[in-house]
Design a protein around this motif. Sequence first.
Motif, mmCIF file in Angstrom:
data_model
loop_
_atom_site.group_PDB
_atom_site.id
_atom_site.type_symbol
_atom_site.label_atom_id
_atom_site.label_comp_id
_atom_site.label_asym_id
_atom_site.label_seq_id
_atom_site.Cartn_x
_atom_site.Cartn_y
_atom_site.Cartn_z
ATOM 1 N N MET A 121 -60.059 59.910 -48.026
ATOM 2 C CA MET A 121 -59.545 61.093 -47.398
ATOM 3 C C MET A 121 -58.781 61.131 -49.412
ATOM 4 S SD MET A 121 -56.809 63.139 -45.485
ATOM 5 C CE MET A 121 -57.807 62.593 -43.811
ATOM 6 N N ASN A 122 -59.237 62.596 -50.113
ATOM 7 C CA ASN A 122 -58.864 63.421 -51.181
ATOM 8 C C ASN A 122 -57.416 64.378 -50.806
ATOM 9 O OD1 ASN A 122 -59.161 65.652 -50.992
ATOM 10 N ND2 ASN A 122 -61.830 65.484 -51.426
ATOM 11 N N ASN A 123 -56.631 63.546 -52.557
ATOM 12 C CA ASN A 123 -55.627 64.634 -52.207
ATOM 13 C C ASN A 123 -55.615 65.519 -51.710
ATOM 14 O OD1 ASN A 123 -53.732 61.195 -52.451
ATOM 15 N ND2 ASN A 123 -53.848 62.148 -55.175
ATOM 16 N N LYS A 124 -56.672 66.321 -52.453
ATOM 17 C CA LYS A 124 -56.331 68.019 -51.642
ATOM 18 C C LYS A 124 -56.405 67.702 -50.338
ATOM 19 C CE LYS A 124 -57.376 71.857 -52.648
ATOM 20 N NZ LYS A 124 -56.386 73.326 -53.088
ATOM 21 N N LYS A 125 -57.158 67.075 -49.967
ATOM 22 C CA LYS A 125 -57.087 67.623 -48.528
ATOM 23 C C LYS A 125 -56.070 66.682 -47.599
ATOM 24 C CE LYS A 125 -59.272 67.712 -44.537
ATOM 25 N NZ LYS A 125 -59.271 69.147 -44.061
ATOM 26 N N ILE A 126 -54.863 66.049 -48.146
ATOM 27 C CA ILE A 126 -53.906 65.235 -47.861
ATOM 28 C C ILE A 126 -52.775 66.403 -47.815
ATOM 29 C CG2 ILE A 126 -52.100 63.747 -48.159
ATOM 30 C CD1 ILE A 126 -54.372 61.170 -48.573
ATOM 31 N N ALA A 127 -52.926 66.745 -48.814
ATOM 32 C CA ALA A 127 -52.168 68.168 -49.309
ATOM 33 C C ALA A 127 -52.311 69.484 -48.392
ATOM 34 C CB ALA A 127 -52.208 68.366 -50.760
ATOM 35 N N GLU A 128 -52.911 70.041 -47.727
ATOM 36 C CA GLU A 128 -53.816 70.065 -46.772
ATOM 37 C C GLU A 128 -53.335 70.320 -45.492
ATOM 38 O OE1 GLU A 128 -58.444 71.581 -47.287
ATOM 39 O OE2 GLU A 128 -58.582 71.840 -49.065
ATOM 40 N N ILE A 129 -53.105 68.741 -45.195
ATOM 41 C CA ILE A 129 -53.278 68.789 -43.065
ATOM 42 C C ILE A 129 -51.156 68.620 -43.805
ATOM 43 C CG2 ILE A 129 -52.577 66.585 -42.545
ATOM 44 C CD1 ILE A 129 -55.331 65.852 -43.432
ATOM 45 N N LEU A 130 -50.744 68.187 -44.815
ATOM 46 C CA LEU A 130 -49.031 67.973 -45.207
ATOM 47 C C LEU A 130 -48.682 69.694 -44.575
ATOM 48 C CD1 LEU A 130 -48.378 65.254 -48.112
ATOM 49 C CD2 LEU A 130 -47.565 65.097 -45.440
ATOM 50 N N ALA A 131 -49.174 70.804 -45.864
ATOM 51 C CA ALA A 131 -48.964 72.316 -45.322
ATOM 52 C C ALA A 131 -48.940 72.992 -44.355
ATOM 53 C CB ALA A 131 -49.385 72.617 -46.459
ATOM 54 N N SER A 132 -50.387 72.090 -43.512
ATOM 55 C CA SER A 132 -50.065 72.533 -42.605
ATOM 56 C C SER A 132 -49.313 72.563 -41.634
ATOM 57 C CB SER A 132 -52.056 72.259 -41.807
ATOM 58 O OG SER A 132 -52.042 72.402 -40.444
ATOM 59 N N GLN A 133 -48.866 70.695 -41.010
ATOM 60 C CA GLN A 133 -47.586 70.393 -40.594
ATOM 61 C C GLN A 133 -46.580 70.870 -41.027
ATOM 62 O OE1 GLN A 133 -48.174 68.638 -37.391
ATOM 63 N NE2 GLN A 133 -50.327 69.325 -38.400
ATOM 64 N N TYR A 134 -46.264 71.070 -42.110
ATOM 65 C CA TYR A 134 -44.783 71.848 -43.097
ATOM 66 C C TYR A 134 -44.586 73.261 -41.950
ATOM 67 C CZ TYR A 134 -42.994 69.541 -46.782
ATOM 68 O OH TYR A 134 -41.908 68.039 -47.724
ATOM 69 N N LYS A 135 -45.692 74.436 -41.620
ATOM 70 C CA LYS A 135 -45.578 75.392 -41.361
ATOM 71 C C LYS A 135 -45.935 75.265 -40.056
ATOM 72 C CE LYS A 135 -48.401 77.360 -45.097
ATOM 73 N NZ LYS A 135 -49.740 78.019 -44.978
ATOM 74 N N ALA A 136 -46.012 74.041 -39.078
ATOM 75 C CA ALA A 136 -46.681 74.320 -37.483
ATOM 76 C C ALA A 136 -44.873 73.820 -36.893
ATOM 77 C CB ALA A 136 -47.292 72.860 -37.071
ATOM 78 N N SER A 137 -44.422 72.845 -38.217
ATOM 79 C CA SER A 137 -42.646 72.444 -37.695
ATOM 80 C C SER A 137 -41.813 73.790 -37.864
ATOM 81 C CB SER A 137 -42.306 71.414 -38.767
ATOM 82 O OG SER A 137 -42.184 71.121 -40.021
ATOM 83 N N LEU A 138 -41.968 74.196 -38.815
ATOM 84 C CA LEU A 138 -41.512 75.693 -39.595
ATOM 85 C C LEU A 138 -41.611 76.893 -38.677
ATOM 86 C CD1 LEU A 138 -41.304 75.973 -43.415
ATOM 87 C CD2 LEU A 138 -39.751 75.760 -41.849
ATOM 88 N N GLU B 66 -45.250 80.768 -48.373
ATOM 89 C CA GLU B 66 -45.686 81.804 -50.025
ATOM 90 C C GLU B 66 -46.582 79.949 -50.653
ATOM 91 O OE1 GLU B 66 -43.748 84.331 -50.753
ATOM 92 O OE2 GLU B 66 -43.796 86.018 -49.074
ATOM 93 N N ASN B 67 -45.976 79.775 -50.692
ATOM 94 C CA ASN B 67 -46.429 78.709 -51.841
ATOM 95 C C ASN B 67 -46.593 77.487 -51.198
ATOM 96 O OD1 ASN B 67 -43.829 78.621 -52.136
ATOM 97 N ND2 ASN B 67 -43.326 78.750 -53.905
ATOM 98 N N LEU B 68 -46.269 77.197 -50.550
ATOM 99 C CA LEU B 68 -46.027 75.512 -49.583
ATOM 100 C C LEU B 68 -47.941 74.838 -50.588
ATOM 101 C CD1 LEU B 68 -44.374 73.897 -48.063
ATOM 102 C CD2 LEU B 68 -45.930 74.645 -45.798
ATOM 103 N N LEU B 69 -48.566 74.635 -50.222
ATOM 104 C CA LEU B 69 -49.286 74.333 -50.629
ATOM 105 C C LEU B 69 -49.579 73.790 -52.241
ATOM 106 C CD1 LEU B 69 -52.012 72.594 -50.173
ATOM 107 C CD2 LEU B 69 -53.345 74.999 -50.554
#
Length: 178
Positions: free
Chosen positions: A1-18, A110-113
């Motif tokens: 898995m590349n860093n772009k995909k990992i960043a997208e997953i992390l952003a998704s999880q931040y947004k889910a927790s928020l 807005e600028n999480l990713l």
Amino acid sequence: MNNKKIAEILASQYKASLGMLRKTLEKVPEDQWNTDEYNNPNWQIAYHCIAAIQYYLGANDASFVPFEKAIRGAESLGGSQEWENPDAGVVVEGFHTKEELFSFIDELNENLLQRIEALPFEADSGYEWYPVSRFELHLNCIRHTQHHTAEIIERLKIKGISGFRWWVNEHEPEEWEG
């Protein structure tokens, strides 16, 4: 898995927790918003979480830009460690409204990713009290938000308030909503 995909997953999880935090805050009645029943009122616990994400998305302490409407000392819940309570003795004056906290959440989203992608995952966290990688710091911030969201939920459940959305995910099936 590349860093772009990992960043997208992390952003998704931040947004889910928020998102979970936001849905919980929507259910907090006015008389429980700034109650002195607890050492830290519900709004302050929520603000603490949101401010921590804002803080730790930065490269280090020097890069921190606080929320425009920040209330001095409100980010601290008064822990015993210096880093947990940098302004010991500060009296928090006033409180944040739900609308202010929702605005703060929207600002973060807005600028999480871009903020996640800005710093390499394998680098040090940037904070001496967190001797972990940047990637692990992201995971810790997400867990931190979930922990305090559950704390608010438990307080409200004791008051007889129920119907919380335990799971928030942009990919959840429609039948999970409600």
